[in-house]
Design an enzyme around this catalytic site. Sequence first.
Site, PDB file in Angstrom:
ATOM      1  CE1 TYR A   1      -4.183  -2.814   6.195  1.00  0.00           C
ATOM      2  CE2 TYR A   1      -1.820  -2.880   5.742  1.00  0.00           C
ATOM      3  CZ  TYR A   1      -3.131  -3.017   5.308  1.00  0.00           C
ATOM      4  OH  TYR A   1      -3.379  -3.347   4.011  1.00  0.00           O
TER       5      TYR A   1
ATOM      6  CD  GLN B   1      -2.886   6.366  -2.881  1.00  0.00           C
ATOM      7  OE1 GLN B   1      -3.371   7.182  -3.647  1.00  0.00           O
ATOM      8  NE2 GLN B   1      -2.439   6.690  -1.684  1.00  0.00           N
TER       9      GLN B   1
ATOM     10  CG  ASP C   1      -5.313  -0.415  -2.176  1.00  0.00           C
ATOM     11  OD1 ASP C   1      -5.738  -1.554  -1.909  1.00  0.00           O
ATOM     12  OD2 ASP C   1      -5.051   0.434  -1.302  1.00  0.00           O
TER      13      ASP C   1
ATOM     14  NE  ARG D   1      -4.319  -1.157   1.544  1.00  0.00           N
ATOM     15  CZ  ARG D   1      -5.378  -1.260   2.318  1.00  0.00           C
ATOM     16  NH1 ARG D   1      -5.254  -1.456   3.591  1.00  0.00           N
ATOM     17  NH2 ARG D   1      -6.581  -1.149   1.804  1.00  0.00           N
TER      18      ARG D   1
ATOM     19  CB  SER E   1      -8.430   0.828  -1.112  1.00  0.00           C
ATOM     20  OG  SER E   1      -7.440   0.907  -0.135  1.00  0.00           O
TER      21      SER E   1
END
Length: 441
Positions: A292, A191, A194, A186, A197
């Site tokens: 995280y 992005q 991803d 990540r 997400s």
Amino acid sequence: MYAVFAVSVSDTVASIFGFKMLKLHLAKVSNSSVQTLRNQLHKTYRRYCSGNEKSAESIPGIAYSKLTIGVPREVFKNEKRVALSPAATALLTKKGFNVAVEEEAGIEAKFLNEEYAASGASLVSRDKAFGSDIVLKVRAPSSDEMGLLQSRANLISFVYPAQNKALVDELAKKELTVFAMDAIPRVSRAQVFDALSSMANIAGYKAVVEAANHFGRFFTGQITAAGKVPPAKVLVIGGGVAGLAAIGTAKSMGAVVRGFDVRPSVKEQIESLGAEFLQVNIEESGEGAGGYAKEMSPEFIAAEMALFAKQAKECDIIITTALIPGKPAPKLITEEMVKSMKPGSVIVDLAAEAGGNVATTVPGQLAKIHDVIHIGYTDLPSRLPTQASTLYGNNISKFLLSIGEKEHFNINLEDEVVRGSIILHEASTSLCTFSPIALMC
Ligand SMILES: NC(=O)c1ccc[n+]([C@@H]2O[C@H](COP(=O)([O-])OP(=O)(O)OC[C@H]3O[C@@H](n4cnc5c(N)ncnc54)[C@H](O)[C@@H]3O)[C@@H](O)[C@H]2O)c1
């Protein structure tokens, strides 16, 4: 013949440069000068060609035009997504890939065979789609599907290797090269790939829609001639991608929204969506590696649970999204708290697949316990299949195009995104040994 050649060369050169004098001069050149000029042009042409061959040779990897991408239909129970949308297919065929989509692969996501065909794909049988050089999937292959994959092919899919050790062993036996969409690092550059997400965002939105569907009132408050109805109170536990999507959706529907997270950096994000950020009186940051959360101390968990016990009596909807990578989901809502909720309240436990944040959740099921509706679905993105497949298709196609350069598929282990997401690399380290590259090396 030489005279004709001289005239045509002189015409071209003169017309390019517009020099009348030069044209006249070239028209007068002798046969031997023409021969010299001709030889020079030949040499230049040969140099130009060999230079081109060299640069084609020096691009590492396999040209897209020599590779076929297979997109099989997903057959996992209730799975409605497909790995590639027609728009993502068009992107790949435009770049030169051959794309083979299994007939009806997109039907549940409302993508028709004709749309894939118009995007340049060929519609093929299941065997053919699985027999491709690069297979794109949403769900990791089942044991039946494993038999259809060519040995030494490439697979890009959700895999969750840590939870699916036996599957990874099977894939390794076939000497497959496997990229796990769930293992893509990540980092900012990744992005666009991803998919975690993308799917979490959809799950957060759908959690609110499902809750609204089972709740007996509007989310927004109303004052009409018929009376006054208060807005619904929504508590969202965990302000990651899914939690923030849920907060934004509930807020836009007019609910009073509260959020909580162990990572202090989330406070600002929750407040920017117009929700209230709840806090406990313990100084402990939940900020772990890679953005995280880390596992919290028992004291912190006790303090947040005391907060939730109070909120449970007040709130109409609780949406839980608290997860810690590689660990079971923390249990944050007890059965006692569920009992204390008003009849007709709704709980959506987005952590159900990882064991659930709520003691009474039944993973995968809709259940009514103590007159509180529990939504424990583990397939929320698949319940919005068109949106989910569109975003997943974008993620996976852009990821595929990032593996290599200049229209060549090339696995470069120095690339941190490739290195992070590749979980198996065919037994032989030489890409020249698997079809169709064997023909080229
Ligand atoms: N490309 C990127 O840079 C990128 C992409 C995605 C996410 N991220 C970062 O990672 C974060 C988390 O991503 P995610 O949504 O996939 O996380 P996730 O699904 O693993 O976790 C959901 C949320 O639960 C929270 N949580 C864990 N334990 C809790 C507890 N006991 N009580 C309350 N909340 C608890 C976590 O802090 C997290 O916000 C994002 O918010 C972002 O900061 C970065």
